[in-house]
Design an enzyme around this catalytic site. Structure first.
Site, PDB file in Angstrom:
ATOM      1  N   TRP A 138      -8.880   5.153  -2.338  1.00 33.17           N
ATOM      2  CA  TRP A 138      -8.390   6.293  -1.562  1.00 33.17           C
ATOM      3  C   TRP A 138      -7.284   6.973  -2.377  1.00 33.17           C
ATOM      4  O   TRP A 138      -6.359   6.305  -2.842  1.00 33.17           O
ATOM      5  CB  TRP A 138      -7.865   5.788  -0.215  1.00 33.17           C
ATOM      6  CG  TRP A 138      -7.258   6.823   0.666  1.00 33.17           C
ATOM      7  CD1 TRP A 138      -7.807   8.026   1.007  1.00 33.17           C
ATOM      8  CD2 TRP A 138      -5.995   6.757   1.334  1.00 33.17           C
ATOM      9  NE1 TRP A 138      -6.964   8.699   1.863  1.00 33.17           N
ATOM     10  CE2 TRP A 138      -5.843   7.941   2.076  1.00 33.17           C
ATOM     11  CE3 TRP A 138      -4.983   5.790   1.392  1.00 33.17           C
ATOM     12  CZ2 TRP A 138      -4.722   8.202   2.856  1.00 33.17           C
ATOM     13  CZ3 TRP A 138      -3.872   6.044   2.165  1.00 33.17           C
ATOM     14  CH2 TRP A 138      -3.749   7.237   2.892  1.00 33.17           C
ATOM     15  N   ASP A 219      -5.707  -2.991   3.223  1.00 29.88           N
ATOM     16  CA  ASP A 219      -5.639  -1.700   3.905  1.00 29.88           C
ATOM     17  C   ASP A 219      -6.828  -1.673   4.865  1.00 29.88           C
ATOM     18  O   ASP A 219      -7.984  -1.653   4.434  1.00 29.88           O
ATOM     19  CB  ASP A 219      -5.739  -0.567   2.872  1.00 29.88           C
ATOM     20  CG  ASP A 219      -5.667   0.810   3.527  1.00 29.88           C
ATOM     21  OD1 ASP A 219      -5.646   0.889   4.774  1.00 29.88           O
ATOM     22  OD2 ASP A 219      -5.630   1.814   2.785  1.00 29.88           O
ATOM     23  N   LYS A 255      -9.047   6.455  12.798  1.00 30.75           N
ATOM     24  CA  LYS A 255     -10.510   6.609  12.846  1.00 30.75           C
ATOM     25  C   LYS A 255     -11.118   5.887  14.038  1.00 30.75           C
ATOM     26  O   LYS A 255     -11.895   6.477  14.779  1.00 30.75           O
ATOM     27  CB  LYS A 255     -11.146   6.063  11.566  1.00 30.75           C
ATOM     28  CG  LYS A 255     -10.315   6.221  10.319  1.00 30.75           C
ATOM     29  CD  LYS A 255     -10.391   7.595   9.740  1.00 30.75           C
ATOM     30  CE  LYS A 255      -9.394   7.705   8.595  1.00 30.75           C
ATOM     31  NZ  LYS A 255      -9.693   8.753   7.677  1.00 30.75           N
TER      32      LYS A 255
HETATM   33  N1  KET Z   1      -6.326   3.938   4.136  1.00 30.13           N
HETATM   34  C1  KET Z   1      -7.514   4.454   3.811  1.00 30.13           C
HETATM   35  C2  KET Z   1      -8.445   3.656   2.977  1.00 30.13           C
HETATM   36  C3  KET Z   1      -7.855   5.731   4.261  1.00 30.13           C
HETATM   37  O1  KET Z   1      -9.046   6.201   3.940  1.00 30.13           O
HETATM   38  C4  KET Z   1      -6.945   6.481   5.029  1.00 30.13           C
HETATM   39  C5  KET Z   1      -7.270   7.841   5.456  1.00 30.13           C
HETATM   40  C6  KET Z   1      -5.723   5.874   5.358  1.00 30.13           C
HETATM   41  C7  KET Z   1      -5.447   4.610   4.874  1.00 30.13           C
HETATM   42  C8  KET Z   1      -4.657   6.532   6.151  1.00 30.13           C
HETATM   43  O2  KET Z   1      -4.975   7.117   7.331  1.00 30.13           O
HETATM   44  P1  KET Z   1      -3.844   7.352   8.434  1.00 30.13           P
HETATM   45  O3  KET Z   1      -4.280   8.533   9.187  1.00 30.13           O
HETATM   46  O4  KET Z   1      -2.535   7.542   7.744  1.00 30.13           O
HETATM   47  O5  KET Z   1      -3.859   6.097   9.259  1.00 30.13           O
HETATM   48  N2  KET Z   1      -8.195   8.507   4.919  1.00 30.13           N
HETATM   49  C9  KET Z   1      -8.696   9.840   5.287  1.00 30.13           C
HETATM   50  C10 KET Z   1      -7.668  10.863   5.621  1.00 30.13           C
HETATM   51  C11 KET Z   1      -6.607  11.072   4.593  1.00 30.13           C
HETATM   52  O6  KET Z   1      -6.881  11.206   3.397  1.00 30.13           O
HETATM   53  O7  KET Z   1      -5.426  11.096   5.009  1.00 30.13           O
HETATM   54  C12 KET Z   1      -9.645  10.295   4.184  1.00 30.13           C
HETATM   55  O8  KET Z   1      -9.806   9.612   3.165  1.00 30.13           O
HETATM   56  O9  KET Z   1     -10.264  11.367   4.341  1.00 30.13           O
END
Ligand code: KET
Length: 410
Positions: A138, A219, A255
């Site tokens: 990511w 993660d 998600k």
């Molecule tokens: N870890 C991973 C692997 C991940 O894909 C995301 C979010 C997060 C943590 C963090 O999400 P949060 O909303 O802070 O709990 N991924 C999606 C959104 C982004 O990039 O912020 C994405 O990859 O599209």
């Protein structure tokens, strides 16, 4: 009286580039073409391509309104009922770790904020220690560790030749890392590749990490979204916990409960003793206080209500299966459309082998740009598409775009 400023004091500040993921949504909003499709950010959409608030979330919010709950500050570590629920969801309520009080759980600002807090802990108490991240990973992981001044390097993960896991490379790189490194692992539904180790491979990964006295750092942003089952998707973390290992786990409810904008998640540190866990928790609180003081309450109450109530918990699982199921359906339809339309004989079956919200198409930067510039399909430049933003009705159009980009752009 006004004082004119001819030259800005901020003259030396250059324009920052758009974010590789969230910047895609900005570009999408600016496009007026009616065919446009946003497959950039990993956010679940309905078959009508609309954002989705889970029914169970609305029920929990109604409960909260009825109870007339107040808006006082939370403690620095967050809502107690949330912290208990989130740790239990991760490890299982009857996990010995919980009974022995060996876990420090602090509510965080979703997955990102929880990762950032853990990075601050590493920077302060493990100076010089390195974090190993998968190649690719990511995109924000690198930013998080850079800003926390934690050195990182990559371990091999994705093998473009097999469009699968480079397991040998992964294990070799983890083995070669300086003893006591932090090994960042995606608990399930690896982003961006959609490729996870098998249970047997997880055992071997745990073996090398133990051998080298590394600390696994999970993660977990997609619990429930890989298989549709919360327990099955936590199997990797539970396998490490069952070995008595100390582990870090960042969790996100963006998600799986669709709480993207509520910024709700947690950082968990499983320690070898209750005493160590208490000290770690005290230091996490100390790090959080000057950063953001204390976390927001709304999302924490939603999670605590949903996970803490057997009826709502059951409804959540059913809705999650529905979301995971819709993604599986578009995955299948995309594959079928590609196979029917592409006469070149290319094998697209890797799409079916990938799991979770994303598909890693193998399209390069120029091909991904063609997807956007010619076809109005918005996606990240690493070739990742979010299937959660795709509908059955748009699969054929997307297949046309992919086939054109793959064969006609080098
Ligand atoms: N870890 C991973 C692997 C991940 O894909 C995301 C979010 C997060 C943590 C963090 O999400 P949060 O909303 O802070 O709990 N991924 C999606 C959104 C982004 O990039 O912020 C994405 O990859 O599209």
């Amino acid at each position: 009286m006004t004082v004119g400023v001819n030259v800005s004091r901020f003259e030396g500040i250059a324009m920052a580039p758009p974010d590789p993921i969230l910047g895609v949504s900005e570009a999408f909003r600016a496009d007026t073409n009616e065919k446009k499709l946003n497959l950039g950010v990993g956010a679940y959409r309905t078959e009508e391509l609309q954002p989705y608030v889970l029914k169970v979330v609305k029920k929990a919010e109604n409960l909260m309104l009825e109870r007339g709950e107040n808006k006082e500050y939370l403690p620095i570590e967050g809502l107690a009922a949330f912290n208990k629920a989130t740790a239990e969801l991760l490890l299982g309520a009857d996990n010995p770790v919980m009974k022995e009080g060996r876990i420090a759980t602090v509510q965080g600002l979703s997955g990102t904020g929880s990762l950032r807090l853990a990075s601050a802990l590493i920077e302060r108490y493990f100076p010089g220690a390195k974090v190993l991240i998968s190649s690719p990973t990511w995109g924000n992981h690198k930013n998080i560790f850079n800003d926390a001044r934690v050195p990182w390097s990559e371990y091999r993960y994705y093998d473009p030749k097999t469009v699968g896991l480079d397991f040998e490379g992964m294990v070799a790189d983890i083995k070669a890392a300086p003893e006591g490194s932090f090994i960042l692992l995606h608990g399930c539904a690896h982003n961006p590749t959609g490729i996870d180790p098998t249970p047997e491979q997880w055992e071997k990964i745990a073996d090398v990490i133990q051998e080298k006295n590394h600390i696994p750092f999970f993660d977990v942003a997609y619990q429930g979204f890989a298989s549709g089952s919360l327990d099955q998707d936590a199997a990797s973390v539970r396998l490490f916990a069952a070995r008595g290992m100390e582990i870090l786990v960042a969790q996100s409810y963006s998600k799986n409960l669709g709480l993207y904008a509520e910024r709700i998640g947690a950082i968990n540190v499983v320690c070898s003793s209750a005493d160590a866990a208490a000290r770690v928790k005290s230091q996490l609180k100390r790090l959080a206080r000057p950063m953001y003081s204390n976390p927001p309450v709304h999302g924490a109450r939603i999670v605590a209500n949903v996970v803490g109530d057997p009826a709502l918990f059951g409804e959540w699982k059913a809705e999650m299966e529905l979301m995971a199921g819709r993604i599986k359906n578009v995955r299948q339809k995309l594959y079928d459309s590609l196979m029917a339309k592409d006469k070149s004989g290319k094998d697209w079956s890797f799409i079916l082998k990938q799991i979770g919200m994303f598909s890693f198409t193998g399209l390069n930067k120029a091909q991904s740009e063609n997807m956007t510039n010619k076809w109005h399909v918005y996606m990240t430049k690493d070739g990742r598409i979010s299937l959660a933003g795709l509908s059955l009705a748009k699969c054929e159009y997307l297949a046309d775009a992919i086939i054109d980009s793959y064969h006609n752009v080098s």
